[in-house]
Motif scaffolding. Structure first.
Motif, PDB file in Angstrom:
ATOM      1  N   LEU A  81       2.264   4.933  -6.541  1.00  0.00           N
ATOM      2  CA  LEU A  81       1.642   6.180  -6.978  1.00  0.00           C
ATOM      3  C   LEU A  81       2.278   6.744  -8.240  1.00  0.00           C
ATOM      4  CD1 LEU A  81       1.405   7.769  -3.432  1.00  0.00           C
ATOM      5  CD2 LEU A  81      -0.474   6.784  -4.743  1.00  0.00           C
ATOM      6  N   LYS A  93       3.327   6.220  -0.844  1.00  0.00           N
ATOM      7  CA  LYS A  93       3.120   7.196   0.219  1.00  0.00           C
ATOM      8  C   LYS A  93       4.157   7.018   1.321  1.00  0.00           C
ATOM      9  CE  LYS A  93      -0.497   8.961   3.319  1.00  0.00           C
ATOM     10  NZ  LYS A  93      -1.883   8.749   3.801  1.00  0.00           N
ATOM     11  N   CYS A 123      -0.347  11.890  -5.509  1.00  0.00           N
ATOM     12  CA  CYS A 123       0.176  11.778  -4.144  1.00  0.00           C
ATOM     13  C   CYS A 123       0.436  13.172  -3.594  1.00  0.00           C
ATOM     14  CB  CYS A 123       1.452  10.951  -4.118  1.00  0.00           C
ATOM     15  SG  CYS A 123       2.184  10.787  -2.475  1.00  0.00           S
TER      16      CYS A 123
END
Length: 287
Positions: free
Chosen positions: A80, A94, A129
């Protein structure tokens, strides 16, 4: 800490990984077979040396078997964000954060579009994110623009921190949230508004005043993963050693431009892997 992290598990990324591993580097690949969808769709291939009358599926299986032989780790996690700390990089997913000394980008061509203002305000209210950056928006107003239903979980998370969350799905599916401070809007996003930071989000029929917006995409383009990466004609700019303009970062495969051929991707992956190994060796000697 890894010596080398590779983003992308297509021909270029797998080729780079093998060459790094053979030279005794601690390697990790982020991605899975799904990252090579264009190859998997090839029903007939006759231009890859040594494999006449082959298919994309056969080639991909051979590539993955080769990687498995060397016990190279493949994490099915989406990168991300990437942060450059000079002699090492932090990769955020994540699931967590990872550190590597060198980095090879082999993402192929991410099939995603940006809206006006998105790239300009990245890190200034635009993020990719929600669970990573959510705490920064405690008590504030944010929006989530989601490509898939995976965004619903992050929306619920933000609703516990933020005073208001606008959820803008780009997919057609019935959605229900338990939280009262979530508003679902089925509208097209036109642009992100703001100068030094995000101030609003322009939709088709209204403008939302807010403090931040998260674009949760299936794939995040390399130019949006790390700042200052040189892009030339929509592709990552590299030299003959597959080195980018950022020390320690190399790129290979379709993300560097035409021709979009497996042989080219494998060759560039080899060069990127060897170049990154050389970079790591010099880095270790200097330290």
């Amino acid at each position: 800490m890894y010596d080398i992290a590779i983003i992308g598990a297509g021909p270029a990324g797998l080729s780079a990984a093998i060459n790094c591993k053979i030279r005794n580097k601690n390697v990790v690949i982020f991605g899975g077979a799904i990252e090579s969808t264009d190859l998997l769709k090839a029903s007939h291939m006759d231009n890859y040396l040594g494999f006449p009358d082959s298919t994309g599926i056969v080639l991909q299986e051979k590539f993955l078997q080769h990687v498995a032989k060397f016990s190279i780790e493949i994490k099915k996690e989406k990168i991300l964000a990437i942060y450059d700390y000079g002699d090492q990089f932090q990769l955020t997913t994540k699931e967590g954060e990872y550190i590597s000394r060198g980095l090879i980008i082999a993402t192929g061509i991410p099939k995603t579009k940006t809206v006006e203002g998105e790239r300009e305000l990245l890190g200034k209210g635009v993020g990719y994110c929600a669970t990573c950056d959510g705490p920064l928006y405690k008590g504030k107003i944010v929006a989530i623009v989601a490509d898939t239903e995976e965004g619903e979980e992050e929306c619920e998370f933000l609703s516990e921190l933020c005073s208001k969350v606008y959820y803008i799905p780009k997919y057609k599916q019935e959605i229900e949230f338990k939280s009262d401070n979530i508003e679902i809007l089925y509208e097209k996003v036109e642009r992100v508004i703001g100068e030094k930071k995000v101030e609003a989000l322009k939709l088709e029929t209204r403008t939302l005043e807010l403090d931040g917006v998260f674009f949760l995409k299936k794939n995040v383009p390399p130019s949006q993963l790390i700042t200052d990466l040189r892009i030339e004609n929509k592709f990552i700019g590299v030299d003959r050693n597959m080195a980018t303009n950022i020390a320690g970062i190399f790129a290979a495969g379709d993300c560097t431009g035409k021709p979009f051929q497996v042989a080219k991707a494998v060759g560039e992956g080899t060069v990127a892997g060897l170049s990154c190994v050389s970079y790591i060796d010099k880095l270790k000697k200097s330290n």
